[in-house]
Design a protein around this motif. Structure first.
Motif, PDB file in Angstrom:
ATOM      1  N   LEU A  91       0.834  -1.214   0.000  1.00 36.11           N
ATOM      2  CA  LEU A  91       0.000   0.000   0.000  1.00 36.11           C
ATOM      3  C   LEU A  91       0.863   1.256   0.000  1.00 36.11           C
ATOM      4  O   LEU A  91       0.468   2.286  -0.556  1.00 36.11           O
ATOM      5  CB  LEU A  91      -0.926   0.006   1.223  1.00 36.11           C
ATOM      6  N   ARG A  92       2.037   1.186   0.597  1.00 33.54           N
ATOM      7  CA  ARG A  92       2.923   2.350   0.656  1.00 33.54           C
ATOM      8  C   ARG A  92       3.557   2.684  -0.691  1.00 33.54           C
ATOM      9  O   ARG A  92       4.222   3.705  -0.816  1.00 33.54           O
ATOM     10  CB  ARG A  92       4.004   2.120   1.724  1.00 33.54           C
ATOM     11  N   ARG A  93       3.365   1.824  -1.675  1.00 33.67           N
ATOM     12  CA  ARG A  93       3.898   2.120  -3.016  1.00 33.67           C
ATOM     13  C   ARG A  93       2.966   3.025  -3.821  1.00 33.67           C
ATOM     14  O   ARG A  93       3.275   3.398  -4.952  1.00 33.67           O
ATOM     15  CB  ARG A  93       4.147   0.808  -3.779  1.00 33.67           C
ATOM     16  N   TYR A  94       1.805   3.354  -3.237  1.00 32.00           N
ATOM     17  CA  TYR A  94       0.833   4.228  -3.916  1.00 32.00           C
ATOM     18  C   TYR A  94       0.696   5.536  -3.140  1.00 32.00           C
ATOM     19  O   TYR A  94       0.956   5.583  -1.933  1.00 32.00           O
ATOM     20  CB  TYR A  94      -0.551   3.552  -3.960  1.00 32.00           C
ATOM     21  N   TRP A  95       0.242   6.567  -3.811  1.00 27.41           N
ATOM     22  CA  TRP A  95      -0.120   7.801  -3.125  1.00 27.41           C
ATOM     23  C   TRP A  95      -1.359   7.529  -2.280  1.00 27.41           C
ATOM     24  O   TRP A  95      -2.294   6.870  -2.741  1.00 27.41           O
ATOM     25  CB  TRP A  95      -0.391   8.919  -4.125  1.00 27.41           C
ATOM     26  N   THR A  96      -1.349   8.054  -1.075  1.00 23.57           N
ATOM     27  CA  THR A  96      -2.415   7.813  -0.106  1.00 23.57           C
ATOM     28  C   THR A  96      -3.117   9.130   0.214  1.00 23.57           C
ATOM     29  O   THR A  96      -2.446  10.116   0.545  1.00 23.57           O
ATOM     30  CB  THR A  96      -1.784   7.246   1.195  1.00 23.57           C
ATOM     31  N   ALA A  97      -4.442   9.147   0.135  1.00 26.30           N
ATOM     32  CA  ALA A  97      -5.186  10.327   0.590  1.00 26.30           C
ATOM     33  C   ALA A  97      -4.977  10.434   2.100  1.00 26.30           C
ATOM     34  O   ALA A  97      -5.282   9.500   2.840  1.00 26.30           O
ATOM     35  CB  ALA A  97      -6.669  10.189   0.255  1.00 26.30           C
ATOM     36  N   ALA A  98      -4.422  11.559   2.549  1.00 27.53           N
ATOM     37  CA  ALA A  98      -3.990  11.651   3.951  1.00 27.53           C
ATOM     38  C   ALA A  98      -4.916  12.523   4.796  1.00 27.53           C
ATOM     39  O   ALA A  98      -5.255  12.170   5.920  1.00 27.53           O
ATOM     40  CB  ALA A  98      -2.562  12.187   4.020  1.00 27.53           C
ATOM     41  N   LEU A  99      -5.284  13.685   4.297  1.00 30.39           N
ATOM     42  CA  LEU A  99      -6.177  14.581   5.044  1.00 30.39           C
ATOM     43  C   LEU A  99      -6.734  15.616   4.086  1.00 30.39           C
ATOM     44  O   LEU A  99      -6.268  15.737   2.946  1.00 30.39           O
ATOM     45  CB  LEU A  99      -5.469  15.240   6.222  1.00 30.39           C
ATOM     46  N   LEU A 100      -7.731  16.350   4.555  1.00 32.45           N
ATOM     47  CA  LEU A 100      -8.302  17.420   3.740  1.00 32.45           C
ATOM     48  C   LEU A 100      -7.431  18.670   3.853  1.00 32.45           C
ATOM     49  O   LEU A 100      -6.917  18.982   4.938  1.00 32.45           O
ATOM     50  CB  LEU A 100      -9.718  17.759   4.217  1.00 32.45           C
ATOM     51  N   SER A 101      -7.292  19.396   2.763  1.00 34.71           N
ATOM     52  CA  SER A 101      -6.559  20.673   2.810  1.00 34.71           C
ATOM     53  C   SER A 101      -7.163  21.603   3.852  1.00 34.71           C
ATOM     54  O   SER A 101      -6.447  22.365   4.515  1.00 34.71           O
ATOM     55  CB  SER A 101      -6.620  21.372   1.452  1.00 34.71           C
ATOM     56  N   SER A 102      -8.483  21.525   3.996  1.00 39.22           N
ATOM     57  CA  SER A 102      -9.159  22.437   4.922  1.00 39.22           C
ATOM     58  C   SER A 102      -8.814  22.164   6.385  1.00 39.22           C
ATOM     59  O   SER A 102      -9.105  22.986   7.255  1.00 39.22           O
ATOM     60  CB  SER A 102     -10.677  22.342   4.729  1.00 39.22           C
ATOM     61  N   GLU A 103      -8.191  21.018   6.663  1.00 35.47           N
ATOM     62  CA  GLU A 103      -7.752  20.758   8.039  1.00 35.47           C
ATOM     63  C   GLU A 103      -6.521  21.581   8.391  1.00 35.47           C
ATOM     64  O   GLU A 103      -6.158  21.695   9.566  1.00 35.47           O
ATOM     65  CB  GLU A 103      -7.460  19.274   8.224  1.00 35.47           C
TER      66      GLU A 103
END
Ligand code: FES
Ligand SMILES: [Fe+2]
Length: 427
Positions: A22-34
Motif C-alpha cells: 500500500l505504501r507504493r501508492y499515493w495515499t489520501a492523507a487529510l483534507l486541505s481544509s484541516e
C-alpha cells in the motif's frame, strides 16, 4: 481465503507485505481544509498504523512528520509551527517539511549534531482539496494517478472525509458489491422511483438482482450492472475499482456530479473514507457544494468538527434524533448510514474464513485475490500494478446500450474515457 492470505490482506502496518504494498501508492492523507493557513495548528493524522503530524509551513507547504520527535519522543502535535518549520516544544529541535533538522538550540553548535538528524517525513502533494502522501521508498515514487477528480479544476470538485470503524477492505467491498444496493437501499430506490418519476429509478426498483459484468484493466477493473428494460435496450451502471483502494460510482440522473471514494487504512481496525463528487465539465453549484440534496446520499454527515459520522454505533446508526420505530433497521433511512451499519456491524475486522461467498460476491473475492497476489509479487521484487497514472483516466456512468451489444467494454470505452468532450449526463 486461506489463513495466511487472510492475515496478509488484513495487516497494513510498516514491514507487513500488504502494508509495504500500500505504501507504493499515493495515499489520501487529510483534507486541505484541516490545515487552513500557513503557520496554523498542526493536526494528528494516523495512516497505515503510523501516528503522524501534519502542518502547513510559512510558505504554505504541507509537511507530514512522524509524531514523535527524533530527540526523545515528545509529540510534535504540541510543536510550535512558525518561520518555516515545526519546533518541538520540549527542547526546541525544529524540522522543516522534508524532515531536515534545521535548528537544535539545546546543543552546542560546534557538534553539528543537527546535520546528522533526519526525521521521518513523507512527501505530500495537495490537489483539489486533499493532501496526498507517499509513504513508500523514495526512489520508487510514482506520479499521482490521473483520476478525473484530480485533473479537473478545483471548482469542479467537492470532497469530504469521515472515519469508519472497520478494516479498509470491509468498507471498500460495499462499493464492489453491486447486489446489496437492491436489498439494503431498496426503500430509497422505491421512494425515488415514486417521488422523482425518473425512468431509471423505476428500472432499478423493478429489478433488484441485475446481471453483473466485470472486466479487468491494468490499474484495476471496470464493473457493471445490466438490466434489460425493453426488447431493444439495457440499462447499465458502470463503476470502477483501482489499486489499491479507489472506487468510482455513477452520478444521479441528469447532469449532476459523479462519485468516487478513496479507502485508506487508519490502522487494521479503522479506515478513512474520502468521498469525492466532481463534474467533468463545469464548476459545482452552490447547492452541490453544500453537500446537501442528492449529494447527501454520498457524503456521510459527521459530528461537528469531527470525522466521526453522526450515524454511528452509539445510536444504532440512526443518528442522534431519529424517531422510534418497530424494528432497528427502520430507523436507518440514509444511504451512507445503511452502508456504515452493515460494514461496521461485522466487527472491525471480520474473520473472513467464516464467510460463505457466492456468485454475487465474485468481485469481492476477485479483488481480494488481486490485492493479495500483487502484494506478494511486490514483496518478491515485482513492480506494483497501476503505476501508469494514465490508467486511472476512467469515469463512471449510467447509460443505455442496445441489448444485442457485442462488446460492452468497447461500447463504453469512449464515454468512460475522461476527456471533457466525451462526458454524457447520466440516464
Ligand atoms: S523531545 Fe523534542 S526536542 Fe527534545
Ligand atoms: Fe451501499
Amino acid at each position: 481465503m486461506i489463513d495466511d492470505d487472510n492475515k496478509l490482506l488484513s495487516q497494513t502496518g510498516p514491514g507487513t507485505p500488504m502494508g509495504e504494498f500500500l505504501r507504493r501508492y499515493w495515499t489520501a492523507a487529510l483534507l486541505s481544509s484541516e490545515l487552513p493557513e500557513p503557520d496554523g495548528a498542526p493536526v494528528r493524522v494516523r495512516l497505515l498504523g503510523e501516528d503522524l503530524i501534519a502542518f502547513r509551513d510559512s510558505d504554505g507547504r504541507v509537511g507530514l512528520l512522524e509524531e514523535h520527535c527524533s530527540h526523545r519522543g515528545a509529540s510534535l502535535y504540541f510543536g510550535k509551527n512558525a518561520e518555516g518549520g515545526l519546533r518541538c516544544w520540549y527542547h526546541g529541535w525544529k524540522y522543516d517539511v522534508a524532515g531536515n533538522c534545521v535548528d537544535m538550540p539545546n546543543e552546542p553548535p560546534q557538534t553539528r549534531f543537527c546535520d546528522k538528524v533526519k526525521h521521518v517525513a513523507y512527501p505530500c502533494i495537495e490537489r483539489n482539496g486533499v493532501v496526498w502522501a507517499y509513504m513508500g521508498p523514495r526512489d520508487r515514487m510514482p506520479a499521482l494517478p490521473e483520476l478525473e477528480w484530480l485533473t479537473v479544476p478545483s471548482s469542479h470538485v467537492y470532497v469530504t472525509k469521515c472515519i469508519r470503524e472497520c478494516h479498509w477492505t470491509q468498507g471498500m467491498e460495499g462499493d464492489l458489491d453491486s447486489i446489496h444496493v437492491g436489498f439494503l437501499h431498496q426503500d430509497i430506490f422505491k421512494n425515488r422511483a415514486t417521488a422523482l418519476n425518473h425512468e431509471s429509478a423505476k428500472w432499478l426498483a423493478a429489478n433488484l438482482t441485475p446481471e453483473e459484468e466485470i472486466a479487468e484493466t491494468p490499474a484495476g477493473c471496470v464493473h457493471a450492472t445490466r438490466r434489460d428494460i425493453d426488447p431493444q435496450n439495457s440499462y447499465w451502471k458502470i463503476s470502477h475499482w483501482f489499486f489499491p483502494g479507489l472506487t468510482t460510482i455513477p452520478g444521479f440522473v441528469g447532469d449532476g456530479p459523479l462519485g468516487g471514494h478513496a479507502w485508506v487504512p487508519v490502522d487494521d481496525n479503522h479506515c478513512w473514507v474520502f468521498a469525492f463528487s466532481w463534474h467533468p465539465t463545469r464548476p459545482l453549484t452552490a447547492a452541490e457544494l453544500s453537500g446537501k440534496g442528492a449529494l447527501a446520499a454520498f457524503h456521510a454527515e459527521t459530528m461537528p468538527g469531527s470525522p466521526v459520522t453522526a450515524c454511528n454505533r452509539s445510536n444504532d446508526y440512526a443518528g442522534p434524533n431519529a424517531p422510534a420505530a418497530a424494528q432497528p433497521w427502520m430507523r436507518i433511512t440514509n444511504v451512507q448510514a445503511q452502508d456504515i451499519a452493515m460494514t461496521e456491524s461485522m466487527g472491525t475486522l471480520y474473520d473472513r474464513s467464516k464467510e460463505r461467498l457466492g456468485h454475487s460476491d465474485r468481485l469481492v473475492a476477485r479483488t481480494r485475490r488481486r490485492l493479495v497476489a500483487a502484494a506478494k509479487a511486490v514483496r518478491d521484487g515485482a513492480e506494483p500494478p497501476g503505476m501508469n497514472p494514465k490508467d486511472y483516466r476512467q469515469r463512471p456512468i449510467s447509460m443505455l446500450l442496445p441489448r444485442n451489444v457485442e462488446s460492452w467494454t468497447d461500447a463504453i470505452a469512449e464515454v468512460t474515457d475522461t476527456r471533457p468532450e466525451t462526458f454524457r449526463a447520466s440516464v
